[in-house]
Design a protein around this motif. Structure first.
Motif, mmCIF file in Angstrom:
data_model
loop_
_atom_site.group_PDB
_atom_site.id
_atom_site.type_symbol
_atom_site.label_atom_id
_atom_site.label_comp_id
_atom_site.label_asym_id
_atom_site.label_seq_id
_atom_site.Cartn_x
_atom_site.Cartn_y
_atom_site.Cartn_z
ATOM 1 N N PRO A 1 45.093 49.497 -2.653
ATOM 2 C CA PRO A 1 45.060 49.017 -1.065
ATOM 3 C C PRO A 1 43.794 48.000 0.025
ATOM 4 N N ALA A 2 44.970 48.082 0.991
ATOM 5 C CA ALA A 2 43.853 47.262 1.679
ATOM 6 C C ALA A 2 42.164 47.652 2.103
ATOM 7 N N LEU A 3 41.176 46.775 2.278
ATOM 8 C CA LEU A 3 39.747 47.479 2.778
ATOM 9 C C LEU A 3 40.100 48.441 3.722
ATOM 10 N N THR A 4 39.891 49.384 4.847
ATOM 11 C CA THR A 4 40.612 49.800 5.651
ATOM 12 C C THR A 4 38.524 50.285 5.858
ATOM 13 N N LEU A 5 39.350 50.490 7.543
ATOM 14 C CA LEU A 5 37.884 51.608 7.154
ATOM 15 C C LEU A 5 38.737 53.200 7.922
ATOM 16 N N TRP A 6 37.992 53.780 7.444
ATOM 17 C CA TRP A 6 38.839 55.398 7.940
ATOM 18 C C TRP A 6 37.431 56.282 9.022
ATOM 19 N N HIS A 7 38.779 57.141 10.103
ATOM 20 C CA HIS A 7 36.827 57.969 11.212
ATOM 21 C C HIS A 7 37.561 59.821 9.395
ATOM 22 N N LEU A 8 36.632 59.865 9.516
ATOM 23 C CA LEU A 8 36.597 61.154 8.037
ATOM 24 C C LEU A 8 36.854 62.288 8.845
ATOM 25 N N ARG A 9 36.644 62.635 10.376
ATOM 26 C CA ARG A 9 36.830 63.392 10.721
ATOM 27 C C ARG A 9 38.593 63.888 11.315
ATOM 28 N N SER A 10 39.705 63.127 11.706
ATOM 29 C CA SER A 10 40.539 63.070 11.660
ATOM 30 C C SER A 10 41.197 61.859 10.279
ATOM 31 N N SER A 11 40.751 61.990 9.494
ATOM 32 C CA SER A 11 41.144 61.361 8.509
ATOM 33 C C SER A 11 42.379 60.095 9.112
ATOM 34 N N THR A 12 41.990 59.031 9.999
ATOM 35 C CA THR A 12 43.049 57.936 10.055
ATOM 36 C C THR A 12 42.247 57.511 9.823
ATOM 37 N N PRO A 13 43.444 55.933 9.158
ATOM 38 C CA PRO A 13 42.691 54.730 9.831
ATOM 39 C C PRO A 13 42.448 53.643 10.238
ATOM 40 N N THR A 14 41.346 53.087 11.381
ATOM 41 C CA THR A 14 41.274 53.532 12.242
ATOM 42 C C THR A 14 41.760 51.370 12.127
ATOM 43 N N THR A 15 40.880 50.691 11.068
ATOM 44 C CA THR A 15 40.336 49.286 10.931
ATOM 45 C C THR A 15 41.428 49.127 9.461
ATOM 46 N N ILE A 16 41.932 47.990 9.718
ATOM 47 C CA ILE A 16 42.390 47.429 7.970
ATOM 48 C C ILE A 16 41.782 45.836 8.323
ATOM 49 N N PHE A 17 40.937 45.773 7.392
ATOM 50 C CA PHE A 17 40.161 44.221 7.022
ATOM 51 C C PHE A 17 41.130 43.683 6.699
ATOM 52 N N PRO A 18 41.538 42.265 6.961
ATOM 53 C CA PRO A 18 42.709 41.562 6.882
ATOM 54 C C PRO A 18 41.926 40.329 5.232
ATOM 55 N N MET A 19 42.012 41.036 4.158
ATOM 56 C CA MET A 19 41.600 40.342 2.503
ATOM 57 C C MET A 19 42.498 40.912 1.476
ATOM 58 N N ARG A 20 43.061 39.660 1.441
ATOM 59 C CA ARG A 20 43.770 39.726 0.474
ATOM 60 C C ARG A 20 44.042 39.970 -1.462
ATOM 61 N N ALA A 21 42.176 39.453 -1.403
ATOM 62 C CA ALA A 21 42.073 39.855 -3.135
ATOM 63 C C ALA A 21 41.344 41.833 -2.941
ATOM 64 N N PRO A 22 41.692 42.279 -3.605
ATOM 65 C CA PRO A 22 40.814 43.464 -3.526
ATOM 66 C C PRO A 22 39.484 43.968 -4.273
ATOM 67 N N GLN A 23 39.124 44.499 -3.236
ATOM 68 C CA GLN A 23 37.543 45.021 -2.514
ATOM 69 C C GLN A 23 36.838 45.537 -3.811
ATOM 70 N N LYS A 24 35.629 45.105 -4.312
ATOM 71 C CA LYS A 24 35.101 45.920 -5.822
ATOM 72 C C LYS A 24 33.525 46.578 -5.010
ATOM 73 N N HIS A 25 32.767 46.102 -4.060
ATOM 74 C CA HIS A 25 32.594 46.301 -3.742
ATOM 75 C C HIS A 25 32.155 46.999 -2.184
ATOM 76 N N VAL A 26 31.486 47.611 -0.941
ATOM 77 C CA VAL A 26 31.596 47.629 -0.001
ATOM 78 C C VAL A 26 30.651 48.191 0.162
ATOM 79 N N THR A 27 29.513 47.761 1.815
ATOM 80 C CA THR A 27 28.643 49.189 2.398
ATOM 81 C C THR A 27 28.496 48.053 3.961
ATOM 82 N N PHE A 28 28.003 49.438 3.966
ATOM 83 C CA PHE A 28 27.137 49.178 5.723
ATOM 84 C C PHE A 28 26.164 48.643 5.424
#
Lengths: 317, 216
Positions: free
Chosen positions: A215-242
């Motif tokens: 699935p697309a790289l997405t930012l989720w708010h954990l308490r409400s389990s909602t996807p808030t922002t979807i990052f427009p990146m077509r290639a699947p991402q293998k590592h992500v960090t804040f």
């Protein structure tokens, strides 16, 4: 050659990288970053055969380097690792249900508060191991397919795990139960059925979580389990960090992508490998001059970024 | 100015090379016209004057010597002033050097401050972006007041409808009961009629049988 994992030493001056042949190479960051660095400083200080299979994951505690790949986790002393002929301090294998096939360990996670290590991989379970006694305390079951990545949510000590079954599961360590499940592929905004439903990378910031992969790289708010922002990146991402106010991600494609939380792409910095599998930020307080971002993937080179804007140089296995 | 000429080369030190010696000589005799030469001339003219005989020549030579001497004194005074000036310039430079060091340290501190501020600003920006992200999600959901109002309206409608249902059911019940009463009364009437018919039939039968019977 593919470099699967990286780990920074507790003193901040060395970087260990593990590849698909089971070797671990230790590079001296302080030598490579110093002003009189030569070509030899970009080669490893020492390389040794650590595992029989690929080294999928490595973490460092304040004295040891823990590496895992082919079903076992081994520990090495950082103080000894630079000497030739270094032997592992100990090796442990979590209790697998079948003894026929030894499943691989894809991810390691340190839980400093409990001084324990969490391993997850091909047998779809999370095993918790106490680092002092070496005993395996718990096995968390819930995933229906193998697990790719782990992340630690520090405030309420919970572990997040993402796997091939497309779900991100949150486990409470004290009760050893699954607290929350987010099935990413079921949400229309971020699911990409043509890529699959696998979760390749996870990162969390206590209230927020970023996950990507099929699935697309997405930012989720954990308490409400909602996807808030979807990052427009077509290639699947293998590592992500804040990192500070940015989200850094890397995957298929040569670039390290820097995103703002609002979904805008702030920068895309190309590296030297055709695909990237791991990112490592050296934030050890003992070596502020070695504060770099290193990226490695489908090649024998580890790119070093001293400033997030450009690739400074590459270390080579 | 104690450089005693000795064949033109001052005897300063045995270990110095020719370059050093030439350099020192140039330094000492920098302005070229030669204080050195003047002093030599003075000494020579003094010796000549001591050896001269006549009065007028001696007097003019004496005057000339005095003027040379005053020239020498003048140049010495000038050199002393230049030396003073150099000392003071050195002090000035020391002062400026220290000031620059202080301002460098100050700049370092300001850089550290600014770095902290950058971190703070980044944190604030991150918080703001998190807020924005959540706000966007919340906006998608309808307003709470409206939903509550709709809920209330729906609740009232439900009540109203249930009232209607109750009253309709009551009516239905009543009608059913009435029909029941009606039907049971009809049945009773039917029964009574049938009974009456039967009785009258029986009576008729009894009468005909009595008539058929012969009188005793």
């Amino acid at each position: 050659m593919t470099i699967f994992s990286q780990s920074v030493s507790p003193c901040g001056k060395f970087l260990a990288a593990g590849n698909n042949y089971g070797q671990i190479a230790v590079f001296s960051l302080s030598a490579a970053l110093s002003s009189e660095a030569k070509e030899e400083s970009k080669k490893p200080v020492v390389t040794f055969q650590a595992h029989d299979g690929p080294v999928y994951s490595m973490v460092s505690t304040d004295r040891h380097l823990l590496s895992a790949g082919d079903g076992e986790v081994k520990a090495w002393l950082w103080a000894e690792i630079l000497k030739k002929g270094c032997k592992e301090l100990w090796r442990r294998q979590p209790p697998y249900r079948t003894s026929l096939e030894v499943p691989e360990i894809n991810a390691l996670l340190l839980v400093p508060k409990e001084n324990s290590l969490i391993l997850a991989g091909g047998d779809c379970q999370l095993h918790a191991m106490d680092l002092e006694t070496g005993a395996f305390t718990r096995a968390l079951r819930g995933h229906t397919d193998y697990i790719h990545c782990l992340a630690l949510r520090e405030r309420s000590p919970e572990v997040l795990s993402g796997g091939e079954d497309g779900a991100v599961r949150l486990w409470d360590l004290r009760t050893a139960k699954e607290v929350q499940t987010i099935e990413v592929y079921k949400h229309e905004e971020c699911s990409r059925p043509h890529n699959g439903r696998w979760i390749g990378c996870l990162a969390t910031d206590s209230d927020w979580m970023v996950c990507g992969g099929g699935p697309a790289l997405t930012l989720w708010h954990l308490r409400s389990s909602t996807p808030t922002t979807i990052f427009p990146m077509r290639a699947p991402q293998k590592h992500v960090t804040f990192y500070q106010d940015l989200i850094l991600s890397a995957g298929q494609g040569r670039c390290v992508n820097q995103w703002q939380l609002s979904g805008e792409l702030k920068a895309q910095v190309p590296g030297s490998s055709p695909g990237l599998l791991s990112l490592s930020l050296n934030q050890q307080p003992a070596a502020p001059e070695c504060k770099v971002l290193t990226a490695a993937g489908n090649s024998c080179r580890v790119d070093v970024f001293t400033n997030l804007g450009y690739r400074a140089f590459s270390l080579s296995f | 100015m104690g450089a005693v000429t000795d064949g033109g080369i001052p005897r300063i030190g045995i270990m110095e090379s020719k370059d050093e010696v030439i350099r020192k000589r140039l330094l000492i005799d920098g302005d070229g016209a030669g204080d050195d030469r003047r002093i030599n001339l003075l000494v020579k003219s003094f010796i000549k004057w001591c050896n001269s005989g006549s009065q007028e020549e001696g007097y003019s030579q004496y005057q000339r010597m005095l003027s040379t001497l005053s020239q020498c004194e003048f140049s010495m005074g000038k050199t002393l002033l230049v030396y003073d000036m150099n000392l003071r310039e050195m002090e000035n430079y020391e002062k400026i050097y220290k000031e620059i060091e202080c301002s460098i340290a100050g700049a370092h501190e300001k850089i550290a401050e600014c770095k902290k501020q950058i971190l703070q600003a980044k944190r604030i920006r991150k918080n703001r972006q998190e807020y924005d992200a959540l706000a966007k999600v919340i906006q998608h959901h309808p307003d709470r007041h409206e939903t509550l109002k709709e809920l209330e309206a729906l609740g009232k409608e439900l009540e109203h409808l249930s009232h209607i249902k109750e009253s309709v059911e009551d009516k239905l019940e009543l009608r059913r009961k009435q029909f029941h009463v009606l039907l049971s009364t009809i049945h009773e009437l039917q029964q009574t009629l049938e009974n009456d018919e039967k009785l009258s039939e029986v009576e008729e039968a009894q009468e005909t049988s009595m008539e058929a019977d012969p009188k005793p």
